[in-house]
Design a protein around this motif. Structure first.
Motif, PDB file in Angstrom:
ATOM      1  N   THR A 168       0.841  -1.221   0.068  1.00  0.00           N
ATOM      2  CA  THR A 168      -0.054  -0.056  -0.028  1.00  0.00           C
ATOM      3  C   THR A 168       1.001   1.295   0.001  1.00  0.00           C
ATOM      4  N   ALA A 169       0.668   2.237  -0.716  1.00  0.00           N
ATOM      5  CA  ALA A 169       1.504   3.251  -0.847  1.00  0.00           C
ATOM      6  C   ALA A 169       1.225   4.328   0.436  1.00  0.00           C
ATOM      7  N   LEU A 170       2.086   5.308   0.284  1.00  0.00           N
ATOM      8  CA  LEU A 170       2.414   6.481   1.003  1.00  0.00           C
ATOM      9  C   LEU A 170       1.960   6.338   2.407  1.00  0.00           C
ATOM     10  N   THR A 197       6.153  -0.234  -4.615  1.00  0.00           N
ATOM     11  CA  THR A 197       7.079   0.778  -5.429  1.00  0.00           C
ATOM     12  C   THR A 197       6.970   1.977  -4.618  1.00  0.00           C
ATOM     13  N   LEU A 198       5.646   2.628  -4.395  1.00  0.00           N
ATOM     14  CA  LEU A 198       5.386   4.041  -3.953  1.00  0.00           C
ATOM     15  C   LEU A 198       5.527   4.053  -2.533  1.00  0.00           C
ATOM     16  N   SER A 199       6.155   3.224  -1.612  1.00  0.00           N
ATOM     17  CA  SER A 199       6.498   3.360  -0.370  1.00  0.00           C
ATOM     18  C   SER A 199       6.690   4.911  -0.012  1.00  0.00           C
ATOM     19  N   LEU A 220       5.708  -4.189  -7.884  1.00  0.00           N
ATOM     20  CA  LEU A 220       6.307  -3.239  -9.002  1.00  0.00           C
ATOM     21  C   LEU A 220       5.281  -2.596  -9.943  1.00  0.00           C
ATOM     22  N   TYR A 221       5.420  -1.355  -9.811  1.00  0.00           N
ATOM     23  CA  TYR A 221       4.846  -0.530 -10.911  1.00  0.00           C
ATOM     24  C   TYR A 221       5.618  -0.492 -11.975  1.00  0.00           C
ATOM     25  N   VAL A 222       5.409  -0.717 -13.303  1.00  0.00           N
ATOM     26  CA  VAL A 222       6.296  -0.782 -14.165  1.00  0.00           C
ATOM     27  C   VAL A 222       6.440   0.506 -15.027  1.00  0.00           C
ATOM     28  N   GLN A 252      -4.126   2.578 -16.191  1.00  0.00           N
ATOM     29  CA  GLN A 252      -4.633   3.961 -15.852  1.00  0.00           C
ATOM     30  C   GLN A 252      -5.077   3.921 -14.360  1.00  0.00           C
ATOM     31  N   LEU A 253      -4.985   5.153 -13.568  1.00  0.00           N
ATOM     32  CA  LEU A 253      -5.504   5.086 -12.342  1.00  0.00           C
ATOM     33  C   LEU A 253      -7.125   5.074 -12.058  1.00  0.00           C
ATOM     34  N   GLY A 254      -7.754   4.514 -11.399  1.00  0.00           N
ATOM     35  CA  GLY A 254      -9.221   4.390 -11.362  1.00  0.00           C
ATOM     36  C   GLY A 254      -9.577   5.869 -10.717  1.00  0.00           C
ATOM     37  N   ALA A 287      -3.656  12.741  -3.944  1.00  0.00           N
ATOM     38  CA  ALA A 287      -2.552  12.231  -3.989  1.00  0.00           C
ATOM     39  C   ALA A 287      -2.321  11.189  -4.974  1.00  0.00           C
ATOM     40  N   ALA A 288      -3.172  10.239  -5.293  1.00  0.00           N
ATOM     41  CA  ALA A 288      -2.807   9.214  -6.105  1.00  0.00           C
ATOM     42  C   ALA A 288      -2.451   9.729  -7.608  1.00  0.00           C
ATOM     43  N   ARG A 289      -3.505  10.751  -8.009  1.00  0.00           N
ATOM     44  CA  ARG A 289      -3.599  11.165  -9.420  1.00  0.00           C
ATOM     45  C   ARG A 289      -2.096  11.792  -9.626  1.00  0.00           C
ATOM     46  N   ILE A 291       0.802  11.442  -8.621  1.00  0.00           N
ATOM     47  CA  ILE A 291       2.193  10.633  -8.599  1.00  0.00           C
ATOM     48  C   ILE A 291       2.010   9.514  -9.621  1.00  0.00           C
ATOM     49  N   SER A 292       1.109   9.362 -10.408  1.00  0.00           N
ATOM     50  CA  SER A 292       0.723   8.031 -11.087  1.00  0.00           C
ATOM     51  C   SER A 292       1.453   8.160 -12.493  1.00  0.00           C
ATOM     52  N   SER A 293       2.022   9.537 -12.928  1.00  0.00           N
ATOM     53  CA  SER A 293       2.291   9.496 -14.423  1.00  0.00           C
ATOM     54  C   SER A 293       3.247   8.854 -14.993  1.00  0.00           C
ATOM     55  N   PHE A 294       4.267   8.260 -14.052  1.00  0.00           N
ATOM     56  CA  PHE A 294       5.208   7.323 -14.467  1.00  0.00           C
ATOM     57  C   PHE A 294       4.873   5.833 -14.950  1.00  0.00           C
ATOM     58  N   ILE A 295       3.582   5.522 -14.431  1.00  0.00           N
ATOM     59  CA  ILE A 295       3.356   3.996 -14.746  1.00  0.00           C
ATOM     60  C   ILE A 295       2.901   3.694 -16.294  1.00  0.00           C
ATOM     61  N   ASP A 296       3.494   2.683 -16.867  1.00  0.00           N
ATOM     62  CA  ASP A 296       3.215   2.555 -18.199  1.00  0.00           C
ATOM     63  C   ASP A 296       1.994   1.763 -18.392  1.00  0.00           C
ATOM     64  N   ASN A 341      -8.490  -7.039  -7.188  1.00  0.00           N
ATOM     65  CA  ASN A 341      -8.986  -5.869  -7.885  1.00  0.00           C
ATOM     66  C   ASN A 341      -8.358  -4.469  -7.382  1.00  0.00           C
ATOM     67  N   HIS A 342      -7.349  -4.657  -6.625  1.00  0.00           N
ATOM     68  CA  HIS A 342      -6.674  -3.523  -6.146  1.00  0.00           C
ATOM     69  C   HIS A 342      -7.416  -2.935  -5.017  1.00  0.00           C
ATOM     70  N   GLY A 343      -7.853  -3.543  -4.386  1.00  0.00           N
ATOM     71  CA  GLY A 343      -8.655  -3.035  -3.010  1.00  0.00           C
ATOM     72  C   GLY A 343      -9.928  -2.280  -3.602  1.00  0.00           C
ATOM     73  N   GLY A 344     -10.603  -2.813  -4.788  1.00  0.00           N
ATOM     74  CA  GLY A 344     -11.492  -1.960  -5.304  1.00  0.00           C
ATOM     75  C   GLY A 344     -11.085  -0.493  -5.798  1.00  0.00           C
ATOM     76  N   ARG A 345      -9.957  -0.304  -6.168  1.00  0.00           N
ATOM     77  CA  ARG A 345      -9.560   1.326  -6.518  1.00  0.00           C
ATOM     78  C   ARG A 345      -9.285   1.436  -7.906  1.00  0.00           C
ATOM     79  N   GLN A 346      -9.517   0.130  -8.761  1.00  0.00           N
ATOM     80  CA  GLN A 346      -9.434   0.458 -10.167  1.00  0.00           C
ATOM     81  C   GLN A 346     -10.754   0.198 -10.727  1.00  0.00           C
TER      82      GLN A 346
HETATM   83  C1  PPY Z   1      -3.085   2.957  -4.963  1.00  0.00           C
HETATM   84  O1  PPY Z   1      -3.433   4.116  -4.528  1.00  0.00           O
HETATM   85  O2  PPY Z   1      -4.135   2.379  -5.196  1.00  0.00           O
HETATM   86  C2  PPY Z   1      -1.716   2.647  -5.350  1.00  0.00           C
HETATM   87  O3  PPY Z   1      -1.786   1.536  -5.852  1.00  0.00           O
HETATM   88  C3  PPY Z   1      -0.725   3.318  -5.263  1.00  0.00           C
HETATM   89  C4  PPY Z   1      -0.804   4.662  -6.135  1.00  0.00           C
HETATM   90  C5  PPY Z   1      -0.437   5.855  -6.067  1.00  0.00           C
HETATM   91  C6  PPY Z   1      -0.422   6.781  -6.668  1.00  0.00           C
HETATM   92  C7  PPY Z   1      -0.599   6.422  -8.007  1.00  0.00           C
HETATM   93  C8  PPY Z   1      -0.632   5.226  -8.493  1.00  0.00           C
HETATM   94  C9  PPY Z   1      -0.870   4.057  -7.705  1.00  0.00           C
END
Ligand code: PPY
Length: 484
Positions: A168-170, A197-199, A220-222, A252-254, A287-289, A291-296, A341-346
């Motif tokens: 889990t990030a952050l 990856t995003l600790s 790993l986030y690629v 892409q981020l949910g 927060a999530a949006r 820092i997510s732009s590096f993910i491929d 399903n990524h904790g329902g976050r996607q």
């Molecule tokens: C998430 O928030 O669900 C994550 O996996 C971490 C994350 C944080 C910011 C961008 C992408 C993913």
């Protein structure tokens, strides 16, 4: 323009102003001042090294001589701190739900919004837990359960519980020690931590904090720049990481709307209305949006042989949601999959991991003759797990282990290391009781025949509640704040 941050370093970030995913305003606010407190929780530790050329690293400064930005304590913050002071003692925290109830009232709003948020209408988020309610036990009796043992092996490594602390990030949003709370509690209880990856803490800090012999995995986030991912993976392998979990459900981020509503800075209206840089990065939405732009988003099955060529660590795909993809992972020689399903976050309305588990074991048996749990190809599930009872259902249905994420975040956000320690102790106690009541002395004895999962796949719309009956039912209570 200069910026200081921990360890008293000064950076020139002038040229980076326009590219900063969080906007320029926040940087300007801290120009020439100590930005540590604002910066640390929401930036990956290597962000400056990755994004700022060496000539912009200006040198060191004595932090005592640097002007602090005065942070005004609002009335709301004062009230929150009072709630923190009145947390129930840990002895009154009886289950993992309690941590969530306490975290909700004691955490800073932004942090709660980020951790608790999920995609769209949060239907999948709630379904993740609800799915466990559609599985019922068929326990066995009159077995000598004086001694019960719920330890196991995960990818060949001993674990005192059939679960691991998932990525889990952050972490520093919730507590100043961030993910270190997890590393320390994992060491104490003999469980495995998956480093994200995003600790907030750096990868090396988390590896350095591990006890000798403590097993850690890596999520790993690629990166769009594959060289960055390659270096990271190979560094992790050298540092003794035992398995690589490649996240495959986040091209892409949910939309996590609770998080999005927490604007991480009050924006310059010109920037949010599109006059400036709108096409570059989305900077207004939490927060999530930010820092997510590096993910491929270009990550593809074709990349799998490349991963196999750069590391000898076992590879596991994290975020598989149907048997077809699980089968493909098996056929490519991967070590396993996390049905998640990524904790329902996607993707909202993705099914729960536990539901997917049933179709994966069925189809892989039918098509490749595999039985589960299986040492060569291991199945994991995560999402919605709050009790040992939930974990044991997954084990009965063929999972090697289960990932638990948010409950540990809530535990350390409310109580630091002691919270995670207590959460793991609660789980141990629940395992002991449940194993005895099930008539299972070891996890091998927790078999598919012990559960009735016949309703698991039915997504019926709930009938309206029976209000007369329900209102006579006295609700259970969470642990409570002390009276002020
Ligand atoms: C998430 O928030 O669900 C994550 O996996 C971490 C994350 C944080 C910011 C961008 C992408 C993913």
């Amino acid at each position: 323009m200069s910026l200081t941050r921990p360890s008293g370093k000064v950076y020139d970030v002038t040229d980076f102003l326009d590219d900063h995913p969080g906007g320029s305003k926040i940087i300007l606010k801290y120009a020439g001042k100590d930005a540590t407190a604002e910066y640390e929780p929401i930036h990956p530790p290597d962000a400056i090294k990755t994004h700022l050329p060496p000539e912009k690293h200006l040198g060191s400064v004595d932090p005592e001589t640097v002007q602090k930005v005065k942070i005004e304590v609002t009335d709301a913050e004062k009230e929150r701190l009072e709630r923190v002071a009145n947390r129930p003692p840990l002895s009154e925290v009886l289950n993992l739900h309690d941590f969530e109830a306490i975290a909700r009232v004691v955490m800073p709003e932004k942090a709660w919004a980020y951790y608790s948020s999920a995609a769209d209408d949060e239907i999948t988020n709630r379904e993740n837990h609800a799915a466990y309610h559609r599985i019922w036990w068929r326990p066995r009796i009159l077995r000598d359960v004086t001694h019960v043992d719920w330890s196991t092996k995960i990818l060949g490594h001993p674990s005192k519980l059939p679960l691991y602390i998932t990525a889990t990030a952050l972490g520093k949003l919730g507590h100043p020690d961030g993910e270190l709370n997890l590393t320390r509690a994992a060491a104490k209880h003999g469980v495995i931590q998956m480093i994200p990856t995003l600790s907030s803490c750096s990868f090396d800090e988390l590896v350095d904090a591990a006890e000798p012999g403590q097993v850690q995995f890596l999520q790993l986030y690629v990166n769009k720049d594959r060289e960055i991912s390659k270096k990271f993976v190979q560094h992790a392998e050298k540092r003794g990481i035992k398995a690589l979990f490649i996240t495959v459900d986040a091209p892409q981020l949910g939309r996590r709307e609770k998080d999005m509503r927490q604007k991480f800075e009050a924006e310059d209206p010109a920037e949010v209305t599109g006059n400036k840089q709108q096409d570059k990065v989305d900077r207004s939405q939490g927060a999530a949006r930010a820092i997510s732009s590096f993910i491929d988003p270009g990550l593809d099955w074709k990349d799998i042989p490349w991963f196999q060529s750069i590391t000898k660590m076992p590879l596991i795909l994290k975020g598989v949601q149907c048997w077809e993809d699980a089968l493909q992972a098996y056929d490519l020689g991967l070590a396993g999959v996390v049905l998640s399903n990524h904790g329902g976050r996607q993707l909202d309305f993705s099914r729960s991991g536990i539901e997917i588990l049933v179709e994966v074991t069925r189809e892989l048996k039918a098509r490749r003759g595999l039985t589960f749990p299986n040492e060569k190809f291991q199945l994991f599930v995560d999402g919605g797990v709050r009790r040992a009872n939930d974990v044991l259902k997954a084990v009965a249905l063929g999972a090697t282990a289960v990932g638990v994420g948010r409950p540990f975040l809530y535990a350390f956000s409310s109580y630091g290391f002691e919270g995670v320690d207590h959460a793991l102790q609660i789980l141990h106690d629940e395992f002991e009781m449940n194993m005895r009541l099930l008539g299972a002395r070891t996890l091998e004895e927790v078999k598919p025949e012990m559960v009735d999962a016949s309703s698991l796949q039915s997504h019926i719309v709930a009938v309206p509640g029976d209000r007369l009956y329900d209102s006579n039912y006295e609700s259970m209570q969470h642990a409570r704040l002390r009276e002020v």
